[in-house]
Design an enzyme around this catalytic site. Structure first.
Site, PDB file in Angstrom:
ATOM      1  N   ARG A  17       0.856  -1.206   0.000  1.00  0.00           N
ATOM      2  CA  ARG A  17       0.000   0.000   0.000  1.00  0.00           C
ATOM      3  C   ARG A  17       0.882   1.244   0.000  1.00  0.00           C
ATOM      4  NH1 ARG A  17      -2.033   1.533   4.683  1.00  0.00           N
ATOM      5  NH2 ARG A  17      -2.788  -0.528   5.273  1.00  0.00           N
ATOM      6  N   TYR A  41     -13.478  17.759 -17.126  1.00  0.00           N
ATOM      7  CA  TYR A  41     -13.968  16.387 -17.214  1.00  0.00           C
ATOM      8  C   TYR A  41     -15.175  16.248 -16.272  1.00  0.00           C
ATOM      9  CZ  TYR A  41     -14.050  11.348 -16.558  1.00  0.00           C
ATOM     10  OH  TYR A  41     -14.447  10.037 -16.484  1.00  0.00           O
ATOM     11  N   ASP A  98      -4.769  19.517 -14.854  1.00  0.00           N
ATOM     12  CA  ASP A  98      -5.053  18.169 -15.360  1.00  0.00           C
ATOM     13  C   ASP A  98      -4.536  18.134 -16.792  1.00  0.00           C
ATOM     14  OD1 ASP A  98      -6.194  15.940 -16.590  1.00  0.00           O
ATOM     15  OD2 ASP A  98      -8.010  16.009 -15.375  1.00  0.00           O
ATOM     16  N   LYS A 113      -5.691   7.119 -20.040  1.00  0.00           N
ATOM     17  CA  LYS A 113      -5.798   7.686 -21.386  1.00  0.00           C
ATOM     18  C   LYS A 113      -4.466   7.516 -22.132  1.00  0.00           C
ATOM     19  CE  LYS A 113      -9.783   8.625 -19.595  1.00  0.00           C
ATOM     20  NZ  LYS A 113     -10.124   9.896 -18.985  1.00  0.00           N
TER      21      LYS A 113
HETATM   22  C1  LIG Z   1     -10.799  10.369 -17.844  1.00  0.00           C
HETATM   23  C2  LIG Z   1     -10.391  11.637 -17.228  1.00  0.00           C
HETATM   24  C3  LIG Z   1     -10.293  11.759 -15.832  1.00  0.00           C
HETATM   25  C4  LIG Z   1     -10.643  10.637 -14.903  1.00  0.00           C
HETATM   26  O1  LIG Z   1      -9.770   9.563 -15.032  1.00  0.00           O
HETATM   27  P1  LIG Z   1     -10.175   8.011 -14.774  1.00  0.00           P
HETATM   28  O2  LIG Z   1      -8.908   7.305 -15.029  1.00  0.00           O
HETATM   29  O3  LIG Z   1     -11.277   7.685 -15.724  1.00  0.00           O
HETATM   30  O4  LIG Z   1     -10.638   7.930 -13.361  1.00  0.00           O
HETATM   31  C5  LIG Z   1      -9.854  12.977 -15.330  1.00  0.00           C
HETATM   32  N1  LIG Z   1      -9.560  14.013 -16.140  1.00  0.00           N
HETATM   33  C6  LIG Z   1      -9.660  13.928 -17.469  1.00  0.00           C
HETATM   34  C7  LIG Z   1      -9.321  15.108 -18.317  1.00  0.00           C
HETATM   35  C8  LIG Z   1     -10.087  12.742 -18.065  1.00  0.00           C
HETATM   36  O5  LIG Z   1     -10.201  12.669 -19.391  1.00  0.00           O
END
Ligand SMILES: *Cc1c(COP(=O)(O)O)cnc(C)c1O
Length: 386
Positions: free
Chosen positions: A56, A108, A179, A204
């Site tokens: 962890r 998002y 982000d 992604k």
């Molecule tokens: C998909 C996404 C998230 C969330 O990520 P997960 O891996 O699906 O939890 C956050 N920010 C952006 C810009 C995203 O495209």
């Protein structure tokens, strides 16, 4: 020795420097980093540790992917979490009741849901702004602790000048959180432009194959790093060893995937612009895009996300039901091209009023362009749209 970003996707700089020692000592010279599928670690005696105590807290495979991502973003540390949302949730544990944040209004959908329904319940207050054009400084209050943005935003591709915003947040002694999922560290490095924290949905572009969830928080501040290391140990959403390995493998081809996807995206944008039933194409690589000049200054590329509007809702739904090669699915950043309907998918939980205000209409579609042959993708769009 300082190496280029393509090389950083494949090698750790510290490893390059100690190449000979590493070869002799580490993992029998395995070229693919091993998966340490263990929950715990034995100690030789009281007060002695291999540096790893319990998975962890730390795991060697996780430590490896964290080093790779930190290196790609130019951070002092990165933390690998079980999803992008787990990363954002963990980061928000650094705020206390009474704290205030300025957050971009076009984010998002899952981030908006988290802020509205989970973080707000913990007594954290938010002001929404279009950070690409509003006067963010005028929204900063004595209890403001951070500004949170995406650039380009999801799905409207609004572009914020990171350096200019970082100048404001630094002057006020507050954090700038970016982000960076949409461009990946291959195209943009917010920490180098003055941001304090970078978030990634590793699901992604980093992992890149639509096969695992992952999330990252990267920082270049030791005070934030300390808080986050305490939080990951305490709350326990660290990324599992096998998923760390999948992300490591994905990152090896980040550079070639990003280049190939962007090349395809540019061609698809050109094609979309010539369709009578396509009323608007939003791509920051278009000269008429209001963020074009800022992107040229702060990023190495424009990415492979394309948002477009068609004449009406009926046609939008028809396209979603008629694509064959392109898949109608949530998510982005993988090798396969996906088409998304923000209204009922990624942004379904965003209040309709805010959605429409941001420009997300029932005839808005979002493409995450993959690395298939672009002529095949265009042929698929052609039969679905016309
Ligand atoms: C998909 C996404 C998230 C969330 O990520 P997960 O891996 O699906 O939890 C956050 N920010 C952006 C810009 C995203 O495209």
């Amino acid at each position: 020795m300082s190496v280029s970003i393509e090389t950083k996707c494949l090698h750790l700089e510290e490893k390059i420097e100690n190449a000979e020692d590493e070869c002799k000592s580490l993992h029998y010279g395995a070229v693919s980093f091993p998966i340490f599928q263990t929950a715990t670690y034995a100690h030789p005696a009281v007060g002695q540790s291999s540096g790893f105590d319990y998975s962890r807290l730390q795991n060697p495979t996780r430590a490896q992917v964290e080093k790779v991502v930190a290196q790609l973003e130019g951070g002092i540390d990165a933390l690998a979490l079980s999803s992008g949302m787990a990363a954002i949730s963990l980061l928000f544990e650094i705020f206390k009741p009474g704290d205030h944040l300025v957050v971009d209004s076009d984010l998002y959908g899952g981030s908006i849901r988290l802020f509205d329904h989970v973080t707000a319940k913990n007594g954290v207050e938010f002001t929404r702004a279009n950070c690409s054009k509003d006067d963010v400084e005028s929204l900063i209050k004595p209890n403001t602790k951070a500004v949170y943005i995406e650039t380009p935003t999801n799905p409207m591709m609004n572009v914020t000048d990171i350096e200019a915003l970082a100048e404001i947040t630094r002057r006020h002694g507050i954090l700038l959180i970016v982000d960076n999922t949409f461009l990946s560290p291959y195209f943009q490095n917010p920490l180098k432009l003055g941001a304090d924290v970078v978030i990634h949905s590793g699901t992604k572009y980093l992992a890149g194959h639509n096969d695992t969830l992952a999330g990252f928080i990267v920082t270049n501040r030791t005070d934030i790093q300390e808080k986050l290391r305490f939080l990951i140990k305490t709350t326990g959403a660290g990324l599992a060893p096998f998923d760390c390995w999948l992300v490591l493998r994905g990152i090896k081809t980040l550079a070639v995937r990003m280049e190939a996807a962007q090349k395809n995206a540019v061609k698809i944008v050109e094609w979309l612009q010539n369709q009578k039933t396509v009323t608007k194409v939003i791509y920051p690589g278009l000269k008429e895009h209001p963020g074009y000049e800022i992107m040229k200054k702060q990023s190495r590329g424009f990415g492979a996300m394309v948002t477009f509007n068609v004449t009406d809702e009926e046609l939008a739904k028809k396209i979603l039901g008629s694509v064959h090669l392109i898949q109608y699915a949530e998510s982005l950043g993988g090798v396969e091209t996906l088409i998304t309907y923000p209204t009922t998918q990624t942004h379904a939980d965003v209040p309709e009023e805010l959605r429409l205000k941001n420009g997300i209409t029932p005839s808005t579609l979002r493409l995450s362009v993959g690395i298939e042959n672009v002529d095949d993708l265009i042929a698929d769009l052609e039969q679905a749209i016309n």
